[in-house]
Design an enzyme around this catalytic site. Structure first.
Site: not given
Ligand code: AMP
Length: 823
Positions: A546, A548, A553-554, A585, A678
């Site tokens: 989804l 990173e 990564e997510v 995550k 943030d």
């Molecule tokens: P983060 O590292 O938490 O900012 O996540 C990086 C990206 O992953 C985000 O900008 C979203 O596009 C995607 N993402 C993170 N958490 C979720 C979630 N719970 N559901 C869907 N996409 C997510």
């Protein structure tokens, strides 16, 4: 401050793309004198004492009048008068700095705006444009301050011109510096077929070379450089970009197999000299789930004179059907000699996407001798007899030895100076931190039970996340330029000040309040803490990536049996699907201890939050590495990308509704005395039917690096969302979250089309916070977005940015007010 000019940076194959741009920012010699007077020229000069050679940044004495000034007022479009710098060889220029004419207070002239032109060969000139096509750069506001501007995209050139833009009534003078490093690839241009457009699930994805500086004809691009040499390489997911607010596919240049009947794309590379090529590295996408793969085979042909040589080099990279990560593929070129190379890259799937190409080469041995002769003033075409050759070789050895000694001395001085700089910075930091710490200690003494937790959070979260990279502005210096601030003892409301570093410990420690989070004394995975149950990781099935972040990564995963696993309290309403789709995550396996602690801290914070507008932590996998947190899946990703991409009429109708939901989530957080610190659209997630949930409790985003400001080469702060007191006093409160909410609301109502204060540099944003502090009416506010109702702007948004934190509305009031405007 700067001593050493570092070369060979691109040859280190730095693994992080942005670091090339961040590290390669050394002054190229206007200030330090490495650029000779004869290499600085101009279209005209006002007088002998304002000739081109006086246009050096920080030059303010000697026989000149303090700057270069053209003899007539510049043209309004800035296309006539220029100051030109010859760097003598190709350079990668990432930053420019300008100053006006100060002349010990006598000067009045400066360029408020200017353009930049560049040339690699001295005959064909290109006007620099930013990634959005804008040519005019905002310059100086006074005669003395240096204004630095990042060149995004960077320039690869030997000659650079500065062209002041003014109205005709104004006289301008300039002092300039260029920052970057030498471009040792020697690549003068590449020619490629134009990039194609992909339609991915209804989304237009453009793989054109959007910063190419050559010419286009007949669906091909010739004699220029562009995205393949801009020092920025693409993310794994080609729909996303390193660069703020650009279209999907922006980082890559790509082609569809369908349009190439021969099954390959031919790229032609032209170099400055004949060179010996050891390898070529091509950064490619391998997102095979979307029909993109590395090239199957590449065949390169070499040319030194007019004919292509008969025996090409062929290389086949190993196919990878397991990892979708983008990567550099190294193609060995077998030490072949050439001044031009043409490579045929064969498709192995529907698409081939490249984001960067770089070459490793040395000059051909005879070239080295020729160049040495030129250096020694000899005519290289003359035959040299044996004794002369011996003398020459002796001279060369002596020169090399002298150069080597000089380099060692310079390096030694550089290290020494860096140590001194570090020490003085630390003193500046300590000065501010100590002041803040006095206040924090007073507060902490009421909370002695926290001692071990608080001790472990003495570093800033951001500081730990981001690696040490080039620093070129020091906020403490800027802050010192605000004399009233330096003297002021004003504290907004008598509450303790605390550095950003202390926020988490403070939040976790605010257990004097009945609603507060009491995580500090809690053991992370104690048996009593049912909300953090370990989920069997073998029941997670990977579906797709989804996104990173800096820590890892997510992924979208199916979680088998998750619904049964969850308590009633945690179960996700409205879905009985099994397996359940979740977002996982993962902490990168090579993460250091600090990153690991921050990751666990985010888990701890999230496990305590229960609100329809806060993203839910469902379970964790922490008994073995890699650490994972499993959260509910928000199918439309983050709000920033969502608004930017889904710029439709239907979306516009839901903008205020989305803001209401964020206000509601923040109202809940504020009821817990929780400061998010943030809040921004990038940290909110979008589910079905425009549902919004706040996320990101403790981590910064890789994808949005441009939103964060690097302080003194280490801490990174989201300054465009921060209140003036957070920036200047290190004070984060509910009221500073309200400020950030105002900015987030602005982002929503502009559909995230641009970054807040996009016309201001980071330094100017900090200067603007100084204006908020001074309160002389000179502060700049974000403008009313075109689709924002007047009342929402004047009564709500502007009230979030009131100087006095006490006069800003509470989230309860914001929520009520937004609800009202929805009705
Ligand atoms: P983060 O590292 O938490 O900012 O996540 C990086 C990206 O992953 C985000 O900008 C979203 O596009 C995607 N993402 C993170 N958490 C979720 C979630 N719970 N559901 C869907 N996409 C997510």
């Amino acid at each position: 401050m700067y001593v050493l000019k570092i070369h060979h940076l691109r040859k280190t194959w730095i693994s992080d793309a942005l670091c090339v741009l961040e590290i390669c920012r050394y002054p190229l010699g206007m200030t330090g004198g490495q650029i000779q007077d004869e290499d600085i020229s101009a279209s005209s000069q006002w007088s002998e004492s304002t000739a081109a050679r006086f246009g050096r940044l920080d030059f303010d004495n000697g026989d000149g009048d303090g700057a270069w000034c053209p003899d007539v007022a510049s043209e309004p479009d800035g296309l006539k008068e220029y100051l030109q710098v010859d760097l003598r060889s190709l350079h990668f220029v990432t930053l420019v700095g300008t100053q006006g004419r100060h002349a010990d207070g006598m000067g009045k002239e400066y360029a408020q705006r200017y353009r930049v032109q560049y040339s690699r060969d001295g005959s064909s000139w290109v006007g620099w444009k930013d990634r959005k096509g804008r040519q005019v750069i905002e310059g100086n506001r006074n005669t003395y301050d240096v204004v630095l501007k990042d060149l995004e995209p960077p320039i690869i050139a030997r000659f650079v011109r500065f062209l002041p833009v003014t109205d005709l009534s104004q006289f301008v003078c300039m002092r300039v510096e260029l920052y970057g490093c030498e471009w040792l690839d020697g690549l003068m241009s590449y020619s490629i077929p134009e990039g194609h457009q992909m339609i991915y699930r209804g989304l237009d994805v453009f793989f054109n070379d959007s910063v190419y500086d050559g010419v286009s004809a007949d669906r091909s691009e010739f004699t220029g450089l562009g995205q393949l040499t801009d020092g920025t390489w693409g993310l794994d997911d080609f729909l996303h970009s390193h660069v703020y607010a650009m279209w999907p596919g922006y980082d890559y240049v790509g082609w569809s197999n369908k349009s190439f009947p021969k099954g390959y794309v031919e790229i032609f590379f032209e170099f400055d000299h004949v060179r010996n090529f050891t390898s070529m590295k091509v950064h490619c996408s391998n997102m095979f789930s979307r029909g993109v793969k590395l090239f199957r085979q590449v065949t390169c042909f070499f040319r030194s004179g007019s004919e292509w040589e008969a025996d090409p080099v062929t290389f086949r990279p190993a196919e990878d059907r397991v990892t979708q990560a983008s990567r550099f593929v190294a193609v060995p070129l077998g030490d072949r000699t050439a001044s031009a190379i043409k490579c045929r890259f064969h498709f192995s799937d529907l698409w081939m996407l490249f984001s960067e190409v770089a070459f490793q080469s040395g000059l051909k041995p005879h070239m080295l001798l020729t160049l040495s002769l030129v250096v020694l003033g000899e005519d290289p075409t003359h035959k040299v007899d044996d004794s002369n050759t011996r003398i020459l070789i002796g001279c060369l050895v002596a020169i090399i030895a002298i150069l080597f000694t000089i380099i060692v001395i310079i390096l030694w001085r550089q290290v020494w100076q860096k140590m001194l700089e570090k020490a003085s910075r630390r003193m500046l930091d300590d000065e501010l931190t100590a002041r803040l710490a006095v206040q924090t200690r007073a507060f902490s003494s009421h909370h002695s039970s926290l001692s071990s937790e608080c001790g472990s959070t003495s570093n800033s979260t951001y500081e730990r996340i981001f690696p040490l990279c080039a620093d070129y502005q020091e906020p403490s210096r800027l802050i010192r330029k605000l004399p009233e601030f330096a003297q002021s003892t004003e504290h907004l409301d008598g509450a303790p000040h605390y550095a950003e570093a202390d926020i988490i410990s403070l939040q976790e420690s605010s257990d004097n309040s009945s609603n507060s989070i009491t995580a500090a004394s809690m053991t992370l995975f104690s048996s009593t803490d049912s909300s953090m149950r370990e989920f069997p990781r073998q029941k997670l099935t990977f579906k797709e990536k989804l996104g990173e972040g800096q820590f890892g990564e997510v992924h979208l995963c199916e979680a088998d049996g998750m619904q049964d696993f969850l308590d009633e309290d945690l179960s996700i309403e409205g879905t009985n699907e099994s397996p359940l789709l979740v977002a996982v995550k993962t902490l990168r396996e090579d993460a250091n201890k600090n990153a690991r602690n921050d990751f666990l801290k985010e888990i701890r914070i999230m496990s305590r939050l229960r609100d329809p507008n806060i993203v839910r932590l469902l379970a964790v996998c922490v008994d073995t590495d890699p650490l994972c947190m499993i959260t509910e899946y928000m199918e439309n990703g983050d709000l920033n990308q969502f608004l930017f991409v889904e710029n439709t009429k239907e979306t516009s109708q839901h903008l205020i509704g989305m803001a209401v939901q964020i206000a509601s989530g923040m109202k809940y957080l504020s009821s817990l005395n929780f400061v998010h610190r943030d809040l921004a659209t990038r940290n909110c997630l979008v589910g079905r039917n425009f549902t919004i949930k706040i996320a990101d409790f403790g981590m910064s985003r890789n994808l949005y690096r441009g939103d964060y400001y690097r302080i003194q080469g280490r801490a990174v702060l989201p300054i465009r969302w921060m209140s003036w007191e957070s920036i200047l006093l290190g004070k984060f409160t509910m009221a500073s979250d309200v400020w950030a909410f105002g900015v987030t609301l602005w982002e929503i109502l502009t559909l995230c089309e641009e970054q807040p204060y996009s016309q201001l540099s980071d330094e100017q944003v900090i200067e603007n916070t100084g204006e908020f502090f001074r309160d002389h009416g000179k502060q700049v506010y974000l403008p009313k977005p075109p689709c924002c109702p007047d009342k929402v702007y004047t009564e709500l948004m502007l009230s979030c940015w009131r100087r006095n934190a006490k006069q800003r509305p509470s989230f309860q009031e914001i929520h009520a007010q937004l609800n009202e405007s929805l009705a």
